[in-house]
Write an enzyme that holds these catalytic residues in place. Structure first.
Site, PDB file in Angstrom:
ATOM      1  N   HIS A 192       0.863  -1.185   0.000  1.00  0.00           N
ATOM      2  CA  HIS A 192       0.000   0.000   0.000  1.00  0.00           C
ATOM      3  C   HIS A 192       0.895   1.229   0.000  1.00  0.00           C
ATOM      4  O   HIS A 192       1.852   1.303   0.772  1.00  0.00           O
ATOM      5  CB  HIS A 192      -0.926   0.014   1.210  1.00  0.00           C
ATOM      6  CG  HIS A 192      -1.857   1.192   1.203  1.00  0.00           C
ATOM      7  ND1 HIS A 192      -2.904   1.302   0.317  1.00  0.00           N
ATOM      8  CD2 HIS A 192      -1.879   2.331   1.932  1.00  0.00           C
ATOM      9  CE1 HIS A 192      -3.539   2.444   0.514  1.00  0.00           C
ATOM     10  NE2 HIS A 192      -2.942   3.086   1.490  1.00  0.00           N
ATOM     11  N   GLY A 201      -6.905   3.489   1.633  1.00  0.00           N
ATOM     12  CA  GLY A 201      -7.755   3.635   0.455  1.00  0.00           C
ATOM     13  C   GLY A 201      -7.089   4.309  -0.723  1.00  0.00           C
ATOM     14  O   GLY A 201      -5.882   4.198  -0.918  1.00  0.00           O
ATOM     15  N   LEU A 227      -9.978  -3.655   4.217  1.00  0.00           N
ATOM     16  CA  LEU A 227      -9.097  -2.939   3.298  1.00  0.00           C
ATOM     17  C   LEU A 227      -7.911  -2.284   4.020  1.00  0.00           C
ATOM     18  O   LEU A 227      -8.101  -1.478   4.942  1.00  0.00           O
ATOM     19  CB  LEU A 227      -9.903  -1.845   2.562  1.00  0.00           C
ATOM     20  CG  LEU A 227      -9.116  -1.051   1.517  1.00  0.00           C
ATOM     21  CD1 LEU A 227      -8.663  -1.936   0.383  1.00  0.00           C
ATOM     22  CD2 LEU A 227      -9.947   0.115   1.008  1.00  0.00           C
ATOM     23  N   ASP A 228      -6.707  -2.607   3.577  1.00  0.00           N
ATOM     24  CA  ASP A 228      -5.476  -1.991   4.100  1.00  0.00           C
ATOM     25  C   ASP A 228      -5.331  -2.145   5.607  1.00  0.00           C
ATOM     26  O   ASP A 228      -4.683  -1.325   6.261  1.00  0.00           O
ATOM     27  CB  ASP A 228      -5.414  -0.498   3.718  1.00  0.00           C
ATOM     28  CG  ASP A 228      -5.427  -0.290   2.211  1.00  0.00           C
ATOM     29  OD1 ASP A 228      -4.980  -1.200   1.491  1.00  0.00           O
ATOM     30  OD2 ASP A 228      -5.890   0.764   1.760  1.00  0.00           O
ATOM     31  N   ALA A 229      -5.932  -3.185   6.157  1.00  0.00           N
ATOM     32  CA  ALA A 229      -5.904  -3.342   7.612  1.00  0.00           C
ATOM     33  C   ALA A 229      -5.266  -4.654   8.062  1.00  0.00           C
ATOM     34  O   ALA A 229      -5.243  -4.962   9.250  1.00  0.00           O
ATOM     35  CB  ALA A 229      -7.324  -3.231   8.170  1.00  0.00           C
TER      36      ALA A 229
END
Lengths: 283, 283, 283, 283
Positions: A192, A201, A227-229
């Site tokens: 990311h 995001g 998401l992205d976690a």
């Protein structure tokens, strides 16, 4: 590097684990070339990674597994053993941006990353020539708003067909469906382009420019349904100043992205990353 | 360092600013020892900081201001000129934690930070002896849930009394009331113990441990009425691993906090930080 | 931190060391809270540091030593065991510059460094008040070209008198005589204000300015009889640019010096640094 | 990026340079989009780089040169003006190692480096396919102990034939003859795989391992007749530990080498590096 076996263990912490494992290994003449332990005081969990010279043991993986099983059971271990020589099958997903893909492919090509790359999948055809120069099959699976399900079905099928052990999202820019995330839990690595948890995001560099930060970063993590976690493997940053436009940030960020992704991939390929809840132990 | 005048300018960007200012300075024989410009392509704004050898000019600040005013008006400049020799009055607010305070005081004491420190204010008495050893008056103004308004009134009064040009929150741990933030806009510097915008608010290291990040950081910023959301002056990070407990993170973070705060304070004292909206230009 | 015993071992590498030690510890119910190993493939040497919860063992250090001796002999170990609770006695030597001394004293004062500081010795009297504020005796032992031997005799006597376990040269700026270096081998820690092996000897920042480097650094190392050539514990750097004068480099370098020295001192105090020839293993 | 002219000036420092140049530019309506100055207090020399929007000026480079000449003469300027749009011709020299070459070629290919690459020359044939995939001619000019002169004659001829403005030694591993260094002074960029001035010459990673340093680095510099002693453009480091073998250092170092080389090349291509004696001013 000499061939070795990597013994990876997670279990509740208690007295005698190291001794028991050490004694098991040495009773067969096993030569430990690298050993890492970590006892997490918060969770009361114990983690361990041992590299044992393959030729120092009188048996192979199957017999190791059989002989070690009683110990694993006694200590309620979540464990695995793998041969350093056996390359993992790593499928790469990309989009149009080439920097992460080039970096991973070059490291593989020059022998720095020990794995097989059965194929690269992309929703654009731009990187075909680059991938094929490396002798790797390239699958172009277009995606648009209407055919998302179809796209992901095809992508899943290709991944399955090539028996991927690891899936690397090298700036793939698509959000994988929950079922794919679940099926390959702990096997999908994403990069990311922000220092998470900042700027989750889309368009993180634009968000960073908006906030006026003085460092930008990138985060390599396992993909989960959030998401992205997912669990973070590695992160890094680079200094910017007021002079840097969003375009400069995109350019500078690319270098961090590719470095962090390649480091994360290498750690994973060497079985150095143990997941525990949403965290990683990196040996 | 020779005495110099620092000319700081922000204005809409257009042709001829540098030439006009340069010509003005040189027409009086002014010797520019340091010059910085930045034209922001997004906002169309121009920023400038010139250091002019004081003795190279035939007049002082007042006459400079008078003579320069027409140019400033022509170009709609937001501007200021200050003598490098004139120390700013810097009031420090602290709580119990000493690391940031010690660092700033030591740099001041050893001549590294050019300013006056008329007093230190704290809601605890713990750091009195340390402060007084430096020959600086120490005000203990306790605070609890019931007397917040009283506390801040007293703090404001002391700040006003000592004619502070700069207020530094050296891990003060209290949220200043909106009216104080407004009154001293661009003059209050805080150190937040996270890499903003990650982990706003209380206990950022606990938040960081929870998320499993691999780097922790600190952010020096101007205080506005939005908590931890003011213009960022400087940031930095330090690498951590799974082995680091929250206590380790607190300890490692202290070093980043004090370094970043002291760098930010120094930049501010040297008139190197220009604010524009929620961003900073740092020359 | 709970009280623990630190078991430090170096020996020729062979099969069974980890098992033997692990079995010894666990046979008495010893709980290992931290374990580090390193097998050096070049030298064929093995290094190990175990932290064992003190209260998990049914005996103290003396009995541990007695019981462990046969194993140590069998594996030809160079070994030691120490209680984490027992503070080392650390004597600091300084000159006029205060930054490293202040940093170490503040960390000690705030409980970050676990040690006793029986005294500070300096060849100048400037730092007396600072040291005495911390409640630490200060010895002023002047030195000039004529009385070097006398100076070092007095310094040695004070060190001996205070039974120093560790001697830290916090920018002491004098070259210790060979006999002192030999007597306290592996116990004297110096901070050199360059990134060794660049810029050995005097005025490293001037040498760096001369060469036009883009990063400057500092090195924390054990003192040996060869100037600035002892085993390195830690190093770090900071970026500079053409704008930085030697004075700027001195100022920026101070921050690196104090950070690197304090890190090195902490590692040493926690028995994390094992020397092997001219190198260190840092666990 | 809009087309701009880059005006680069070095001259003895005195009052009025900035004003005179600024006035000249603005008198023709020139719009300065980026401006950098530096007055070196040690040498009394002044350095300047201005980017002027090309379309804001009513004339081209030739007329600019003509009109500016009297000012340049008055202030004894060493100066140049270049169009940002005009790509420099950059010839790359490599050997067998691909990491630096791949990195530069990829940046060029993806539009990150603005230049032409007329050819790549190597003393081995290994990288031919890689280079040719990029559509760049590849010259294999073997070298051995007997034919050094012949090799360098051929290399020089190819460089000349392709009218190189810049020559980049991307791990070329050969020492260029003095006459080539002299002929292309300030135009040959090398990457040395150590943090200079540490570990000059051959096998710097082996030297680093021998010394037991805790950081390794790379240095991008202009080539002069003194080996590894030319003006430094950029440097960087990466942390290593006792666990890293020479092979690990070689691998980790590659990342630093390619990053530092590409940064240096970019700075040079953008006319941001001014040489003064053995130092660089990097704007």
């Amino acid at each position: 590097m000499e061939p070795s076996y990597r013994l990876i263990i997670s279990c509740p912490d208690r007295v005698g684990i190291v001794a028991k494992v050490g004694q098991f290994v040495s009773s067969y003449g096993g030569w430990i070339v690298e050993a890492n332990h970590y006892a997490d005081p918060t969770s009361g969990w114990f983690f361990m990674r041992h590299c044992i010279k393959a030729e120092s043991l009188p048996f192979g993986l199957d017999e190791f597994r059989e002989k070690f099983a009683p110990i694993a059971e006694e200590f309620e271990m979540d464990w695995a053993i793998a041969a350093s020589e056996a390359p993992k099958k790593m499928v790469l997903l990309a989009s149009k941006e080439s920097h992460c893909l080039v970096d991973v492919l070059h490291r593989w090509h020059s022998g720095e990353l020990h794995c097989d790359i059965p194929c690269v999948i992309s929703n654009h055809d731009d990187l075909r020539s680059l991938v094929e120069w490396h002798g790797i099959p390239f699958f172009h699976v277009p995606v648009d708003k209407e055919n998302k399900q179809e796209h992901f079905d095809r992508v899943s099928a290709i991944i399955e067909e090539h028996q991927a052990d690891v899936i690397v999202l090298a700036r793939y820019m698509q959000i994988l469906p929950a079922d794919v995330c679940a099926k390959y839990e702990g096997q999908i690595i994403n990069i990311h382009h922000s220092f998470l948890p900042s700027f989750v995001g889309a368009k993180p560099y634009h968000q960073a420019a908006e906030r006026g930060v003085k460092l930008i970063g990138a985060t390599c993590h396992y993909v989960t349904q959030d998401l992205d976690a997912g669990p973070i493997i590695d992160q890094d940053v680079v200094r910017i100043s007021h002079k840097d436009t969003v375009e400069d940030m995109v350019r500078l960020g690319k270098d961090v992205e590719k470095m962090v992704l390649s480091r994360g991939v290498r750690l994973h390929l060497e079985d150095r990353v143990l997941r525990h809840g949403n965290k990683t132990i990196v040996f």
